[in-house]
Design a protein around this motif. Structure first.
Motif, PDB file in Angstrom:
ATOM      1  N   LEU A  81       0.822  -1.257  -0.168  1.00 48.24           N
ATOM      2  CA  LEU A  81      -0.007  -0.204  -0.020  1.00 48.24           C
ATOM      3  C   LEU A  81       1.168   1.029   0.007  1.00 48.24           C
ATOM      4  N   LEU A  82       0.387   2.170  -0.744  1.00 46.06           N
ATOM      5  CA  LEU A  82       1.251   3.209  -0.797  1.00 46.06           C
ATOM      6  C   LEU A  82       1.307   3.889   0.044  1.00 46.06           C
ATOM      7  N   TYR A  83       1.812   4.732   0.798  1.00 48.69           N
ATOM      8  CA  TYR A  83       2.124   5.719   2.121  1.00 48.69           C
ATOM      9  C   TYR A  83       3.128   6.569   1.611  1.00 48.69           C
ATOM     10  N   VAL A  84       2.142   8.067   2.003  1.00 43.23           N
ATOM     11  CA  VAL A  84       2.292   9.381   1.254  1.00 43.23           C
ATOM     12  C   VAL A  84       2.989  10.083   3.047  1.00 43.23           C
ATOM     13  N   ILE A  85       3.567  11.215   3.127  1.00 42.72           N
ATOM     14  CA  ILE A  85       3.841  11.812   4.344  1.00 42.72           C
ATOM     15  C   ILE A  85       3.619  13.338   3.973  1.00 42.72           C
ATOM     16  N   VAL A  86       2.542  14.453   4.103  1.00 49.17           N
ATOM     17  CA  VAL A  86       2.242  15.779   4.368  1.00 49.17           C
ATOM     18  C   VAL A  86       2.464  16.289   5.541  1.00 49.17           C
ATOM     19  N   ALA A  87       3.179  17.475   5.339  1.00 49.16           N
ATOM     20  CA  ALA A  87       3.946  18.668   6.880  1.00 49.16           C
ATOM     21  C   ALA A  87       3.995  19.389   6.469  1.00 49.16           C
ATOM     22  N   SER A  88       3.252  20.404   6.514  1.00 42.90           N
ATOM     23  CA  SER A  88       2.761  21.764   6.366  1.00 42.90           C
ATOM     24  C   SER A  88       2.537  22.203   7.399  1.00 42.90           C
ATOM     25  N   GLY A  89       2.815  21.731   8.602  1.00 42.39           N
ATOM     26  CA  GLY A  89       2.389  22.635   9.193  1.00 42.39           C
ATOM     27  C   GLY A  89       1.167  23.666   9.965  1.00 42.39           C
ATOM     28  N   ASN A  90       0.213  23.224   8.787  1.00 41.15           N
ATOM     29  CA  ASN A  90      -1.446  23.864   8.413  1.00 41.15           C
ATOM     30  C   ASN A  90      -2.379  23.073   8.043  1.00 41.15           C
ATOM     31  N   ILE A  91      -3.208  22.461   9.045  1.00 41.56           N
ATOM     32  CA  ILE A  91      -3.497  21.953   8.928  1.00 41.56           C
ATOM     33  C   ILE A  91      -4.546  21.639   7.893  1.00 41.56           C
ATOM     34  N   TYR A  92      -4.781  22.446   7.375  1.00 40.38           N
ATOM     35  CA  TYR A  92      -6.165  22.678   6.823  1.00 40.38           C
ATOM     36  C   TYR A  92      -5.259  22.785   4.949  1.00 40.38           C
ATOM     37  N   GLU A  93      -3.435  23.722   4.908  1.00 40.95           N
ATOM     38  CA  GLU A  93      -2.640  23.062   3.029  1.00 40.95           C
ATOM     39  C   GLU A  93      -2.311  21.175   3.325  1.00 40.95           C
ATOM     40  N   ASP A  94      -2.705  21.263   4.772  1.00 37.50           N
ATOM     41  CA  ASP A  94      -2.126  19.450   4.660  1.00 37.50           C
ATOM     42  C   ASP A  94      -3.596  18.703   4.186  1.00 37.50           C
ATOM     43  N   ARG A  95      -4.755  19.376   4.605  1.00 40.39           N
ATOM     44  CA  ARG A  95      -5.913  18.361   4.169  1.00 40.39           C
ATOM     45  C   ARG A  95      -5.931  18.014   2.048  1.00 40.39           C
ATOM     46  N   THR A  96      -5.368  19.482   1.456  1.00 42.62           N
ATOM     47  CA  THR A  96      -5.284  19.839   0.448  1.00 42.62           C
ATOM     48  C   THR A  96      -4.700  19.212   0.398  1.00 42.62           C
ATOM     49  N   ALA A  97      -3.303  18.839   0.601  1.00 40.43           N
ATOM     50  CA  ALA A  97      -2.052  18.051  -0.105  1.00 40.43           C
ATOM     51  C   ALA A  97      -2.661  16.592   0.649  1.00 40.43           C
ATOM     52  N   ALA A  98      -3.186  15.970   1.241  1.00 43.02           N
ATOM     53  CA  ALA A  98      -3.814  15.282   1.188  1.00 43.02           C
ATOM     54  C   ALA A  98      -3.873  14.464   0.168  1.00 43.02           C
ATOM     55  N   VAL A  99      -5.257  15.640   0.147  1.00 45.02           N
ATOM     56  CA  VAL A  99      -6.572  14.789  -1.197  1.00 45.02           C
ATOM     57  C   VAL A  99      -5.828  15.179  -2.691  1.00 45.02           C
ATOM     58  N   ALA A 100      -4.539  15.332  -2.646  1.00 44.03           N
ATOM     59  CA  ALA A 100      -4.266  15.173  -3.863  1.00 44.03           C
ATOM     60  C   ALA A 100      -3.296  13.567  -4.227  1.00 44.03           C
TER      61      ALA A 100
END
Length: 514
Positions: A146-165
């Motif tokens: 299962l392909l796993y990636v990390i998001v880590a912007s410091g801003n949960i709302y920006e992380d949300r955008t990155a996670a969906v992408a």
């Protein structure tokens, strides 16, 4: 692809791991910590902060006159005497009221008064597990790794955008890495957060925001996307609590990571990891252990036996907390120096060895990071070899390597390229590992045998010394930590014979057989 390995050596390693863990289990049974007690009051419905931003669980537990009896005993007495809810009692403490002496209230009355809140906390955990299982059945993830990636912007709302992408680009698991040094905070921040260095704070509201976004994305894509965070550090049990309450899927939760790499007191860590793993077992959360970290501080070839030994120890601790094999995501990493002759064969040997020794564990395979140089073309190629190793040896969770690993926090485009690389390799070589045979007594098989033998020797030494002494001596990752030092030591305490933790009682069960 199968290795001939000494099954007697594997059985001996498991016996030694059990002998290593048993004395620690005795210590755990007689002790608790401030973070365990704060998790108890959170599970009873206490959340929020006071006017100074201090979490109410901290305020309540800090006000205990007899912490050795446990927060539940005092909270139950307060509920019984006042008729107020646990949250109302926390508010009263903030307003300056003293908590009652729990010895003045019959234990039966305290237990009965708190029972509805205990039952409600457990029911919420169980309901979340059922909801998750239903979504997984309806929206299958596809074949591992299962392909796993990390998001880590410091801003949960920006992380949300990155996670969906990332999910739209093919990620099956998204991890929100924590803000730097959050593991050293002796409290859990509250609410949605928009600032964090090197990551985003792990809070219950941030968990809720991200899980809701990934739920919507899962429905739209027709496949379930998992969410991961970190239950480590001084608040390990509280993070496990909030994750259970917000339906996360995985938590980084190692038995020794905080000791070795964050200088958190070993006694506190052992007690905290046990209760947090009991919660994970009940909630269906898969733990990810941190053996890959050993390879960032020491040579990956030399440390391979220590990685395997730690996997055995982590498994033994997890079984004693009630975790079945399907929830024990043991860690490893593709970190051998790329200039080493036949290094790829060594990588295959070690990955396949773990796969065969722990056949039912959702192994987590970590990408090359230590030897990344900033040459993105070579880095992308090394990641491809890592991807090939993972699919050949049937790893379960695959943290995608990033071609810009040594340069900056990956951009969305970097993650997309990484996922494209992994998807290509894992499609074109899907059955490669099942189509080949390992040369008997060849480089791969000899390497696997050497690693296993080295792990058994190491476990022998640790069993003789005792785990705490072995850590003091720097046996793991070449890092030495004192038994009575490190962060959080003052938060460990011996239980009174009348100590009571209703959640530990409910979560306790017979140790899982290896």
């Amino acid at each position: 692809m199968r290795l001939r390995i000494d099954q007697d050596a594997v059985a001996r390693a498991r016996r030694l791991a059990g002998a290593i863990v048993d004395p620690i289990a005795e210590f755990i049974a007689g002790h608790s910590t401030l973070s365990v007690e704060r998790a108890v009051v959170r599970l009873c419905g206490v959340d929020g902060v006071d006017g100074d931003g201090i979490p109410l669980p901290n305020r309540l537990v800090d006000a205990l006159a007899a912490r050795e009896l446990g927060a539940a005993r005092t909270l139950g007495a307060a509920v019984a005497e006042s008729g107020r809810t646990p949250r109302q009692i926390a508010d009263a403490v903030v307003a300056g009221e003293a908590l009652p002496d729990p010895r003045g209230t019959p234990e039966s009355a305290a237990r009965a008064a708190l029972r509805p809140y205990v039952d409600a906390g457990l029911a919420r955990i169980d309901g979340n597990r059922a909801a998750r299982d239903a979504m997984l059945a309806r929206l299958p993830q596809g074949e591992p790794p299962l392909l796993y990636v990390i998001v880590a912007s410091g801003n949960i709302y920006e992380d949300r955008t990155a996670a969906v992408a990332a999910a739209e680009a093919g990620a099956q698991i998204v991890a929100v890495i924590r803000s730097t040094a959050q593991s050293l905070l002796d409290y859990v921040p509250y609410g949605a957060t928009t600032e964090g260095f090197g990551g985003t704070y792990a809070t219950q509201e941030n968990f809720r925001i991200m899980r809701a976004a990934l739920d919507e994305t899962s429905e739209r894509l027709g496949r379930y996307v998992m969410l991961t965070n970190y239950a480590s550090g001084l608040c390990m049990p509280e993070i496990a609590t909030t994750a259970a309450l917000e339906r996360l899927n995985m938590l980084l939760n190692d038995s020794m990571y905080g000791i070795l790499f964050r200088d958190i007191n070993m006694q506190r860590t052992f007690v905290d990891q046990h209760f947090s793993r009991q919660l994970n077992a009940r909630s269906g959360i898969i733990i990810n252990t941190g053996e890959d970290n050993y390879l960032t501080t020491a040579d990956a070839v030399e440390q391979a036996p220590a990685v395997l030994a730690s996997q055995f120890v982590n498994e033994a601790f997890a079984h004693r907390a009630g975790l079945p094999d399907r929830q024990i995501g043991l860690g490893d990493a593709y970190e051998i120096d790329p200039d080493l002759k036949d290094g790829f064969l060594f990588q295959l040997a070690q990955a396949q060895l773990a796969r065969q020794i722990f056949p039912d564990a959702p192994l987590k395979y970590m990408p090359p990071t230590k030897h990344m140089t900033g040459n993105i073309f070579k880095g992308h190629l090394i990641d491809a070899m890592f991807n090939l190793t993972s699919v050949m040896t049937h790893q379960t969770v695959h943290l995608c390597g990033m071609l810009t690993e040594a340069i900056h926090t990956p951009f969305l485009g970097d993650r997309a390229l990484s996922l494209e690389n992994a998807r290509y390799i894992m499609t074109t070589a899907r059955s490669f590992g099942d189509e080949i045979e390992v040369k008997p007594d060849g480089i791969i098989e000899r390497r696997a045998q050497d690693v296993l033998a080295g792990a058994v020797r190491l476990l022998d030494v640790v069993a003789e010394r005792g785990l705490m002494r072995a850590i003091e001596d720097g046996t793991f990752a070449d890092v030495k930590r004192p038994r009575d030092g490190g962060r959080g030591y003052d938060g460990v305490f011996a239980k009174d014979p009348a100590y009571w933790n209703p959640f530990a009682d409910a979560l306790a069960g017979e140790a899982v057989a290896p």
